[in-house]
Design a protein around this motif. Structure first.
Motif, PDB file in Angstrom:
ATOM      1  N   UNK A  11       0.791  -1.217   0.000  1.00  0.00           N
ATOM      2  CA  UNK A  11       0.000   0.000   0.000  1.00  0.00           C
ATOM      3  C   UNK A  11       0.829   1.275   0.000  1.00  0.00           C
ATOM      4  N   UNK A  12       2.122   1.142   0.203  1.00  0.00           N
ATOM      5  CA  UNK A  12       2.994   2.318   0.276  1.00  0.00           C
ATOM      6  C   UNK A  12       3.125   2.945  -1.111  1.00  0.00           C
ATOM      7  N   UNK A  28      -1.348   9.407  -4.229  1.00  0.00           N
ATOM      8  CA  UNK A  28      -0.786   8.152  -3.733  1.00  0.00           C
ATOM      9  C   UNK A  28      -0.881   8.082  -2.209  1.00  0.00           C
ATOM     10  N   UNK A  29      -0.988   6.881  -1.697  1.00  0.00           N
ATOM     11  CA  UNK A  29      -1.078   6.643  -0.260  1.00  0.00           C
ATOM     12  C   UNK A  29       0.263   6.936   0.388  1.00  0.00           C
ATOM     13  N   UNK A  30       0.266   7.739   1.449  1.00  0.00           N
ATOM     14  CA  UNK A  30       1.467   8.077   2.197  1.00  0.00           C
ATOM     15  C   UNK A  30       1.304   7.491   3.590  1.00  0.00           C
ATOM     16  N   UNK A  31       2.064   6.449   3.914  1.00  0.00           N
ATOM     17  CA  UNK A  31       1.949   5.780   5.206  1.00  0.00           C
ATOM     18  C   UNK A  31       3.110   6.225   6.079  1.00  0.00           C
ATOM     19  N   UNK A  32       2.787   6.945   7.148  1.00  0.00           N
ATOM     20  CA  UNK A  32       3.820   7.387   8.081  1.00  0.00           C
ATOM     21  C   UNK A  32       3.705   6.669   9.405  1.00  0.00           C
ATOM     22  N   UNK A  33       2.599   5.968   9.616  1.00  0.00           N
ATOM     23  CA  UNK A  33       2.377   5.337  10.911  1.00  0.00           C
ATOM     24  C   UNK A  33       1.550   4.074  10.718  1.00  0.00           C
ATOM     25  N   UNK A  34       1.922   3.026  11.416  1.00  0.00           N
ATOM     26  CA  UNK A  34       1.146   1.800  11.470  1.00  0.00           C
ATOM     27  C   UNK A  34       0.774   1.607  12.923  1.00  0.00           C
ATOM     28  N   UNK A  35      -0.514   1.632  13.193  1.00  0.00           N
ATOM     29  CA  UNK A  35      -0.969   1.526  14.574  1.00  0.00           C
ATOM     30  C   UNK A  35      -0.615   0.143  15.109  1.00  0.00           C
ATOM     31  N   UNK A 112      -2.753  14.549   3.376  1.00  0.00           N
ATOM     32  CA  UNK A 112      -1.432  14.615   4.014  1.00  0.00           C
ATOM     33  C   UNK A 112      -0.815  13.237   4.167  1.00  0.00           C
ATOM     34  N   UNK A 113      -1.517  12.316   4.855  1.00  0.00           N
ATOM     35  CA  UNK A 113      -0.944  11.006   5.182  1.00  0.00           C
ATOM     36  C   UNK A 113      -2.036  10.061   5.632  1.00  0.00           C
ATOM     37  N   UNK A 114      -1.664   8.806   5.833  1.00  0.00           N
ATOM     38  CA  UNK A 114      -2.609   7.789   6.292  1.00  0.00           C
ATOM     39  C   UNK A 114      -2.013   6.969   7.418  1.00  0.00           C
ATOM     40  N   UNK A 115      -2.901   6.468   8.261  1.00  0.00           N
ATOM     41  CA  UNK A 115      -2.510   5.586   9.350  1.00  0.00           C
ATOM     42  C   UNK A 115      -3.189   4.240   9.108  1.00  0.00           C
TER      43      UNK A 115
END
Length: 178
Positions: A11-12, A28-35, A112-115
């Motif tokens: 998904x990155x 595009x999906x921006x992943x900065x955090x994975x809970x 901005x980003x996704x979690x």
């Protein structure tokens, strides 16, 4: 661990075009955090994403660039499950404030980003029933910038989906000002 590295990699996306919709699709999906969830890793169910937007306006985006690293900011939040993004906003009279759009495609704000919140064990039908109930409970006239907003709705929906609360930094600014 919430996801195996391959799941997140799948998904990155490139950070270089953040906020700029590709022709015919979302940014595009921006992943900065994975809970991180305690306990056993869940490999079953539908992925749930919390998409974070800068509230529209270049000044807010600039402030969020400074505030986000210290755990706050003025954000719009929405939950992506079963290929649809759900959020909450003001609406007149007795209309629901719950609405949906394609993931990462809200035109009122800047993505901005996704979690990665985890996976829900709810079926698509169960999610639809939960959203039908939330539509009745979250009327647009009850919207309040500090106490009943899109971030609060996203927190409620994530908990309904069984993936836990949204990260604290999503709610911090409104809680400080309330």
């Amino acid at each position: 661990m919430l996801f195996r590295s391959g799941d997140v990699d799948m998904f990155r996306a490139s950070v270089g075009t953040k906020g700029s919709p590709r022709e015919g699709g979302p940014p595009p999906l921006v992943v900065r955090e994975v809970k991180q969830h305690h306990g056993r890793w869940n490999s079953e169910g539908e992925h749930v994403w919390l998409h974070i937007y800068d509230v529209a306006g270049s000044t807010v985006q600039w402030v969020n660039n400074l505030a986000r690293p210290v755990g706050t900011g003025a954000f719009h939040a929405a939950v992506d499950v079963y290929g649809q993004e759900w959020s909450f906003g003001f609406a007149h009279e007795d209309r629901t404030g719950v609405y949906s759009c394609a993931p990462r495609s809200n035109t009122q704000h800047i993505y901005r980003e996704s979690v990665a919140m985890g996976r829900t064990k709810l079926s698509e039908g169960d999610v639809k029933r939960a959203l039908d109930r939330l539509r009745k409970e979250w009327l647009g006239r009850d919207y309040d910038l500090l106490t009943r907003n899109c971030c609060n709705f996203s927190d409620t929906l994530c908990q309904e989906l069984g993936v836990g609360a949204v990260p604290e930094w999503v709610l911090t600014l409104a809680e400080l000002l309330a």
